[in-house]
Design an enzyme around this catalytic site. Structure first.
Site, short mmCIF file in Angstrom:
data_model
loop_
_atom_site.label_atom_id
_atom_site.label_comp_id
_atom_site.label_asym_id
_atom_site.label_seq_id
_atom_site.Cartn_x
_atom_site.Cartn_y
_atom_site.Cartn_z
N ASP A 1 22.69 29.65 -2.26
CA ASP A 1 21.27 29.47 -1.93
C ASP A 1 20.12 28.67 -2.93
OD1 ASP A 1 19.09 29.04 -0.36
OD2 ASP A 1 18.67 31.05 0.10
N THR A 2 20.24 29.56 -4.01
CA THR A 2 19.28 29.30 -5.04
C THR A 2 19.52 27.84 -5.89
OG1 THR A 2 18.84 31.45 -5.54
CG2 THR A 2 18.55 30.10 -7.19
N ASP B 1 23.04 35.22 8.09
CA ASP B 1 23.10 35.78 6.88
C ASP B 1 22.31 37.41 6.87
OD1 ASP B 1 23.84 36.17 4.29
OD2 ASP B 1 22.06 34.93 3.49
N HIS C 1 28.22 37.59 -2.49
CA HIS C 1 26.88 37.23 -2.20
C HIS C 1 26.23 36.90 -3.65
CE1 HIS C 1 25.79 38.29 1.87
NE2 HIS C 1 27.12 38.57 1.95
N GLU D 1 29.34 44.69 4.82
CA GLU D 1 28.96 44.91 3.49
C GLU D 1 29.24 46.33 3.08
OE1 GLU D 1 25.66 42.93 1.67
OE2 GLU D 1 25.33 44.76 0.35
N SER E 1 19.36 33.25 7.31
CA SER E 1 18.90 34.39 7.22
C SER E 1 17.91 34.91 8.23
CB SER E 1 18.09 34.90 5.97
OG SER E 1 16.81 33.97 5.89
N ASP F 1 24.50 43.68 8.02
CA ASP F 1 24.68 44.55 6.67
C ASP F 1 24.16 45.81 7.08
OD1 ASP F 1 24.10 45.38 4.30
OD2 ASP F 1 22.68 43.86 3.76
N SER G 1 25.11 31.60 -6.61
CA SER G 1 24.61 30.56 -7.11
C SER G 1 24.85 30.56 -8.58
CB SER G 1 23.13 30.36 -7.24
OG SER G 1 22.65 29.90 -5.76
ZN LIG Z 1 23.36 38.21 0.46
#
Ligand SMILES: [Zn+2]
Length: 343
Positions: A286-287, A83, A241, A142, A50, A105, A244
Site C-alpha cells: 500500500d505505502t 483487508d 503484510h 492471522e 480496508s 483478523d 512495501s
Molecule cells: Zn495488514
C-alpha cells in the site's frame, strides 16, 4: 469474467511458484492504475479495501468501480478482498457488497488494537470461514501480532506518518507494543482448527512507511520463521503484510518537491522473493503506491503552481502508481499468468 475468489488465484500461484501483490484502493484512479498494470503485464489481480477505505469510498461506489474493472478487462481474474476485517460483522457486510475474499483478523479484538487470545481468534475465524465458504468466498486469517522487532527511537516515526483518524489501512500498533512473531506450531494448529485459505504471519514487518531504521537483516526481518511455517504447512498460502519496499527514489521524489519524510527502509523485494520460494502467495503493498502518487502530485504542484484541473495531477499520480504495480507484478512472478487461470 466475474470477480474470482482468493483461493482460485492463490492455488494457481502455488502450483506455479509465484506470488501475487495485493494492492489497497480507496478511489477510481488507484483501481485504474492496478488494472492498467495488470492488463499490460497479463497479471491476475488482488484488490483490497480496508474498513477505512470502504468508509471513505462508500461500498456502493467501490462495488461498481470493481464491476467496471472486470467489465473492461474480462481476461483478467480479479479478487476483491476485505483487508483486516475486525469482526464477523465487517466480513459479512463485505460479502454482501460483492467481496470475494475476506480477512478475519482475530489476532486483535474488535477494537482492532487489543491483542486477542488464541481461543477468541479461532472462534471468530471459524465463524467467518463457515459463512464465507458456503458462499464460495475465501478467508484469510492471522496468527501472531504484526509489528517491528526493532527498538526504535520514538522520533523515528514522525506524527505525520501515524494512521489518520479511523483509517485502518495502517493497522494500529499500540505505542511501545512489540511484535509477537508467529509461532510455527501455533500456526499449524490454527490452520487445522479454522480451515482458512490463507494465513497472515508476523515476521517483523509493520504497516506504513517507517518499518525499519536500517536495511533489514535477519535480526529484524524473520524470514526464517516463514520457512519453518511453510515446512509445517506446505499447502497453506502464506500472506506477508506491511510489505512495501519504500524505495529510496520515491522517498527522494517526495522530499525533492517539499514533502517531509525521514529516511526509512521497507521490505526489500529480494526478501519477498525469498518468501515466495517458501509459500508466500499474497503480498500486501500500500505505502509504495501512496508514496508514488504523492510524489507525482507534489511535482505538478511544485513545478506548475498555476494548474488547478485535478486531471493535471491525478493523471501523473495514476501513472506513477501504475509503474509501481508493474514493477511488483513482474518481481513477484504473477505477470503472464492472467489467462492461464481457469475459473
Ligand atoms: Zn495488514
Amino acid at each position: 469474467m466475474p470477480l474470482v475468489n482468493l483461493r482460485t488465484v492463490l492455488d494457481h500461484a502455488a502450483a506455479n511458484h509465484y506470488g501475487v501483490a495485493a494492492f489497497n484502493v480507496n478511489n477510481m484512479e488507484q483501481i485504474q492504475a492496478i488494472m492498467e498494470a495488470a492488463n499490460e503485464t497479463e497479471s491476475p489481480v488482488i484488490v483490497q479495501a480496508s474498513r477505512g477505505a470502504r468508509s471513505y469510498s462508500q461500498d456502493n461506489y467501490l462495488r461498481h468501480l470493481m464491476l467496471a474493472a472486470v467489465e473492461l478487462y474480462p481476461h483478467i481474474p480479479v479478487v476483491m478482498h476485505q483487508d483486516h476485517g475486525n469482526s464477523p460483522k465487517t466480513c459479512i457486510s463485505a460479502m454482501e457488497n460483492g467481496f470475494t475474499s475476506v480477512m478475519m483478523d482475530g489476532s486483535l479484538l474488535e477494537d482492532a488494537k487489543t491483542p486477542a487470545d488464541y481461543d477468541y481468534n479461532v472462534k471468530v475465524t471459524q465463524e467467518v470461514v463457515k459463512l464465507a465458504h458456503a458462499k464460495g468466498v475465501s478467508v484469510e486469517g492471522e496468527i501472531g501480532t504484526l509489528g517491528s522487532l526493532e527498538h526504535k527511537e520514538p522520533s523515528a516515526a514522525p506524527k505525520a506518518a501515524e494512521p489518520h483518524d479511523a483509517d485502518l489501512e495502517q493497522e494500529p500498533e499500540p505505542e511501545g507494543a512489540m511484535s509477537h512473531l508467529t509461532d510455527p506450531e501455533e500456526a499449524e494448529r490454527f490452520v487445522a482448527d479454522t480451515k482458512v485459505d490463507a494465513l497472515a504471519v508476523a515476521i517483523g514487518t509493520s504497516h506504513g512507511a517507517y518499518k525499519f531504521t536500517r536495511k533489514p537483516d535477519g535480526d529484524i526481518l524473520a524470514m526464517n520463521v516463514i520457512e519453518e511455517i511453510h515446512r509445517r504447512l506446505p499447502n497453506t498460502h502464506l500472506v506477508m503484510h506491511g510489505s512495501s519496499s519504500v524505495p529510496q527514489e520515491l522517498q527522494d521524489e517526495i522530499r525533492k518537491y517539499g514533502g517531509k519524510m525521514n529516511q526509512t527502509w521497507g521490505v526489500p523485494v529480494e526478501e519477498i522473493q525469498r518468501g515466495i520460494k517458501h509459500g508466500v502467495r499474497k503480498i500486501n503493498v500500500d505505502t509504495d503506491n501512496r508514496m508514488a502518487m504523492t510524489g507525482a502530485i507534489r511535482k505538478v504542484f511544485s513545478l506548475t503552481p498555476d494548474k488547478f484541473d485535478p486531471r493535471d495531477y491525478l493523471k501523473p499520480a495514476r501513472e506513477a502508481m501504475k509503474k509501481v504495480c508493474i514493477d511488483r507484478m513482474v518481481a513477484f512472478g504473477q505477470a503472464g499468468h492472467a489467462r492461464k487461470i481457469k475459473v
